[in-house]
Design a protein around this motif. Structure first.
Motif, short mmCIF file in Angstrom:
data_model
loop_
_atom_site.label_atom_id
_atom_site.label_comp_id
_atom_site.label_asym_id
_atom_site.label_seq_id
_atom_site.Cartn_x
_atom_site.Cartn_y
_atom_site.Cartn_z
N VAL A 300 0.84 -1.21 0.00
CA VAL A 300 0.00 0.00 0.00
C VAL A 300 0.87 1.25 0.00
O VAL A 300 0.59 2.22 -0.73
CB VAL A 300 -0.95 -0.01 1.22
N ALA A 301 1.93 1.25 0.81
CA ALA A 301 2.82 2.42 0.86
C ALA A 301 3.49 2.66 -0.49
O ALA A 301 3.58 3.80 -0.97
CB ALA A 301 3.89 2.21 1.94
N THR A 302 3.94 1.58 -1.13
CA THR A 302 4.60 1.72 -2.44
C THR A 302 3.62 2.19 -3.50
O THR A 302 3.95 3.06 -4.33
CB THR A 302 5.22 0.38 -2.86
N LEU A 303 2.40 1.64 -3.50
CA LEU A 303 1.38 2.07 -4.47
C LEU A 303 1.00 3.54 -4.26
O LEU A 303 0.78 4.29 -5.23
CB LEU A 303 0.14 1.19 -4.35
N THR A 304 0.91 3.97 -3.01
CA THR A 304 0.60 5.38 -2.72
C THR A 304 1.67 6.29 -3.30
O THR A 304 1.37 7.31 -3.94
CB THR A 304 0.49 5.60 -1.21
N CYS A 305 2.93 5.92 -3.09
CA CYS A 305 4.03 6.71 -3.66
C CYS A 305 4.01 6.67 -5.18
O CYS A 305 4.32 7.67 -5.84
CB CYS A 305 5.37 6.20 -3.14
N CYS A 307 1.53 6.67 -7.01
CA CYS A 307 0.52 7.62 -7.47
C CYS A 307 0.95 9.07 -7.25
O CYS A 307 0.65 9.95 -8.06
CB CYS A 307 -0.81 7.36 -6.75
N LEU A 308 1.65 9.33 -6.13
CA LEU A 308 2.03 10.70 -5.79
C LEU A 308 3.23 11.20 -6.59
O LEU A 308 3.30 12.38 -6.96
CB LEU A 308 2.34 10.81 -4.29
N CYS A 328 4.72 10.88 0.79
CA CYS A 328 5.18 9.51 0.51
C CYS A 328 5.93 8.94 1.71
O CYS A 328 5.80 7.76 2.05
CB CYS A 328 6.10 9.49 -0.70
N LEU A 331 3.92 6.98 4.89
CA LEU A 331 3.57 5.56 4.83
C LEU A 331 4.79 4.67 4.64
O LEU A 331 4.87 3.58 5.21
CB LEU A 331 2.56 5.32 3.70
N TRP A 395 5.76 1.92 -9.45
CA TRP A 395 4.65 1.06 -9.89
C TRP A 395 5.17 -0.36 -10.14
O TRP A 395 4.51 -1.36 -9.77
CB TRP A 395 4.01 1.61 -11.16
#
Length: 426
Positions: A300-305, A307-308, A328, A331, A395
């Motif tokens: 989740v932390a990697t996916l959030t980054c 996107c950001l 980023c 998380l 990603w």
């Protein structure tokens, strides 16, 4: 968390190493300035920094074996006293006007050689001092403390340098002395002992054979453990890839801001904002512990980054870029704390030094690739393209972690099998 405040030895370890980190951050600002002042050569600054990093990376290989063979308290105190002596010598040479490039290189060599075993011994000591159910909270506190020193250390170092160029080094001398005293005051034994999860007879014989073969045998034993600990090996690699991306992004943001005529103060604020995000993540980790499994948290932390970071391509404002990276960091740092605690708990006591040295070696090996990649891309791509590439990289890391099957983490020893140590008796 409240148990940590009653744990005398944890408080000593946290305070002593925190002061030592503050001293190191303080002197790290002064060293490049001092080398430039004494030699007048920007190339010399780069050589000194490269020697420091290279020696420490090379020292991680024997450091893990040393930490797993000998009394970890003696190792940590010896490393502190050795670095104290080297820093006194350099500071005294600066006061007498006898500093030279050769002396700076010797100083960095000593700090690199002694920094590796001290770093490897830290998590091993933490495992003995803190019971298993308090490990996430302990790692969270230590990570938060580190972020505070990253924020305050450079500013404090700059202030001391303005008063007297050698003053940051004398403060570092004081910090090494306090760190050594705090470790000597620990009541917990830091001698190497086997864990309750004893190996099989064949594994025990292999371990004994490895010790007879010396360092090569000890390294082979650690390699066998890491080959069998597929989950742990995977998480070490993921953490290293995230560090690669973050180091590259930080350099890219600083360069983009500088090219847009950002002041030195603005650059300092940009760096500080990222540390604030990491500090928030450190404090968040204990609240997430137990509510979410570690691997989903990392994904989740990697996916959030992922996107950001592409959103950074939409702006060239340094503060906005730093704010996105700080978001980023929240998380990612929280996930990193959970990963670090899990690594300590999953690693047998007698292998702590070697496994943590291996993790540090991977981190140090991957990190320069991020900065080199960022510097190269800034020369051949528009700024927006650099952030898009790093976004695509994140990603890829997240999707690979999500899609590629992973072995489940082995169960950690129940917290009740380990007694809290170093608790205040008053």
């Amino acid at each position: 968390m409240s148990g940590l405040w009653r744990n005398r030895d944890f408080q000593l370890l946290c305070a002593g190493q925190g002061l030592s980190q503050l001293g190191s951050q303080t002197s790290s600002v002064a060293i490049p300035l001092l080398v430039l002042r004494e030699t007048g050569s920007p190339l010399a600054v780069g050589v000194v920094e490269a020697v420091w990093t290279t020696v420490q990376v090379a020292a991680f290989v024997p450091a893990g074996v040393i930490v797993d063979r000998y009394d970890r308290r003696a190792i940590m105190v010896s490393c502190d006293l050795g670095r104290l002596a080297a820093t006194v010598a350099l500071a005294a040479a600066l006061l007498t006007g006898s500093a030279s490039l050769t002396l700076f290189l010797l100083y960095c060599t000593v700090l690199g050689l002694l920094g590796a075993p001290f770093t490897a011994a830290g998590p091993a000591a933490l495992r003995e001092i803190v019971p298993g159910d308090g490990m996430v909270a302990a790692v969270s506190v230590l990570q938060a403390r580190s972020q505070v020193t990253y924020i305050l250390g450079p500013m404090f170092g700059g202030l001391l340098y303005m008063v007297s160029p050698s003053l940051p080094l004398w403060f570092d001398v004081f910090s090494f002395a306090m760190s050594a005293l705090s470790i000597m005051a620990l009541r917990t034994s830091l001698r190497v002992t086997a864990t309750a999860t004893a190996p099989t007879l064949a594994e025990a014989q292999a371990e004994a054979t490895g010790r007879r073969r010396g360092m090569a045998g000890d390294l082979a034993t650690a390699a066998r453990f890491l080959r069998s600990a597929r989950y742990l090996r995977r998480q070490i690699l993921i953490a290293a890839l995230l560090k690669l991306a973050f180091d590259g992004l930080m350099l890219a943001i600083i360069i983009v801001a500088s090219l847009r005529s950002a002041s030195g103060l603005s650059i300092g604020v940009i760096i500080g904002l990222t540390s604030v995000g990491s500090l928030a993540g450190s404090l968040l980790a204990p609240r997430l512990n137990g509510r979410f499994a570690v691997r989903p948290m990392v994904i989740v932390a990697t996916l959030t980054c992922a996107c950001l970071v592409p959103a950074m391509a939409l702006t060239g404002d340094g503060l906005v870029l730093a704010a996105l990276l700080a978001a980023c960091s929240v998380l990612v740092t929280a996930a990193s704390v959970l990963l670090a605690a899990q690594q300590v708990l999953m690693t047998p006591a007698e292998l702590q030094g070697r496994v943590h040295s291996a993790a540090n070696l991977v981190n140090f090996a991957f990190a320069p690739a991020g900065t080199v990649l960022a510097g190269w891309m800034l020369g051949v791509l528009p700024h927006a393209g650099v952030f898009l590439v790093f976004g695509a990289f994140l990603w890829a890391v997240a999707l690979a972690d999500l899609v590629i099957p992973a072995a489940p983490p082995p169960a950690a020893p129940p917290p009740e099998t380990r007694e809290p140590t170093g608790l205040a008796t008053t």
